[in-house]
Design a protein around this motif. Sequence first.
Motif, PDB file in Angstrom:
ATOM      1  N   SER A   1      -2.525   1.437   4.617  1.00 40.93           N
ATOM      2  CA  SER A   1      -1.955   1.080   3.104  1.00 40.93           C
ATOM      3  C   SER A   1      -0.924   0.155   4.139  1.00 40.93           C
ATOM      4  CB  SER A   1      -1.695   2.210   2.934  1.00 40.93           C
ATOM      5  OG  SER A   1      -0.657   3.022   3.419  1.00 40.93           O
TER       6      SER A   1
ATOM      7  N   GLY B   1       0.296  -1.143   0.272  1.00 43.14           N
ATOM      8  CA  GLY B   1      -0.163   0.241  -0.387  1.00 43.14           C
ATOM      9  C   GLY B   1       0.842   1.377   0.109  1.00 43.14           C
TER      10      GLY B   1
ATOM     11  N   VAL C   1      -2.355  -4.227   4.370  1.00 44.77           N
ATOM     12  CA  VAL C   1      -2.897  -4.049   3.013  1.00 44.77           C
ATOM     13  C   VAL C   1      -4.042  -5.149   3.876  1.00 44.77           C
ATOM     14  CG1 VAL C   1      -2.922  -4.891   0.857  1.00 44.77           C
ATOM     15  CG2 VAL C   1      -2.089  -2.939   1.579  1.00 44.77           C
TER      16      VAL C   1
END
Length: 526
Positions: free
Chosen positions: A313, A63, A316
Amino acid sequence: MTQLDDRPRVADTVNGVAGGAAGEAPGGVRGKGLGKGSVGLVGSAVIGISTVAPVYCLTSTLGSTAGEVGVRMPAVFLAGFLPMLLVAFAYRELNKAVPDCGTSFTWTVKAFGPRIGWMCGWGLVIATIIVLSNLAGVATSYFWLLAGEITGNPSIAALDDSKLVHIATCLTLIAAATAISYRGMTATKGVQYTLVGLQLAVLALFVAMALQKASAGSFDTGLDFSWQWMNPFAVESMGAFTAGLSLSIFMYWGWDTCLTANEETIGSAKTPGRASLIAMVVLVGSYLATGVAAQMAVGSGTAGLGLGNPQTSGNVFAALAGPVMGPVLGILLFVAVLASATASLQTTFIPVARTVLAMSTYEALPASYAKVHPRFKTPGRATVMAGAATGAFYTVMTLVSENVLTDTIFALGLMICFYYSLTAFACAWYFRGELRRSIRDLFFKGVFPVLGGLLLAGVFLKTLVDMWNPSYGSGSTVLGVGSVFVIGVGLLALGLVIMLVTARRSPAFFRGEILTKSTPALVVED
């Protein structure tokens, strides 16, 4: 006389003066006592893959990389692979000539002398300690997260929020990993086959199910595949590209563990180099397949399940496990991340313990760390020291500040680029007299290593400049300077201070009397 003078000198053992000592091989070359022939080609490659921890690396950086470069994330994975591949050629050629478990330390001493070599060894050791502490923390968090998922009880998962419980669990995992590594490469190999096989199988399942979801158009943010995703020149800015490249380089760190186990590998001159290249190919294939499949399924944007969403992120797979694999199979992804971090935690002890063993054998560190366990044929004291240092480092950093711990991890890239680039340059310098023998020697011993070294040195310098900015990492500062810069440069400076102290206790090594280019490797292939 220093306190190290009671030990047989390397030069003496090479000439057979220490005849009859355990580990002496034909020709008077004395081994370090490690378990010869404990690992084959497949086992060596598995250990290299395990140390990198592909599933853990993907969940923590997939991410972040997408957030930096968008849909060009697969291209950045390829770009990060290039310098590592070039450096891998340097490692392979140096290992053929000097199959020594000290790897970067031994090779840079032979090429550039004792002081640069000692600092290169320090860079490897301190980078490994940072990685070990980070892996232990991640494994701890996923242990409680998985326990909460299996029991369906959020309060169990919340136990990880308690610093006391978190640190106690973390220290337990470190102790278990230390114990397995202490018992030798055979025990290590057996555990790794299971853990690496599990994480790669689950990763393959995730890729297949993500592609199925993409084909069905299950998510509004999904994208159609484009070959432009593989074009690194299409990244919008050099700053974004460099940031993404730093993340991708971290994702490949650890493949060189294959080389640090060279004295315990069947065919020590050739097998470790081949194993490292196999590990690199498996890793880049896994990263590209996962990155492309995830991007096709949910896209790389910052909304919803998009890989670049700052809310998810940093982890992920925790966000995608349920939507992509369902509530039942999704638990397997949590298991894979835990297995990945745990497996890497255990194998990451290999390079630090064997580097310390080599440094002690060549009188660059106190003699006590040169002791090898008579039964398990491992650097027992060095392994225990690494475990204790990891536990102490993580505990102190966690208690001091979560920001300090985070910034220490950000400083890791500096250490990685430092010792990898030095090793690459050492290859070209060590073989400088052979570069005109053939086209192969010119490229594999000279051109490729220098290119890899220059790329990593460039990332090192760019990262050094970026770290000065207080916004880098957690955003904390020390006297107006970014704390990541202070930690990164401070750790290298600490190594310099320790080296100066060591030079007073072991002057022979630093005078260049113990390890030189002409010193034979302390291992002979059967």
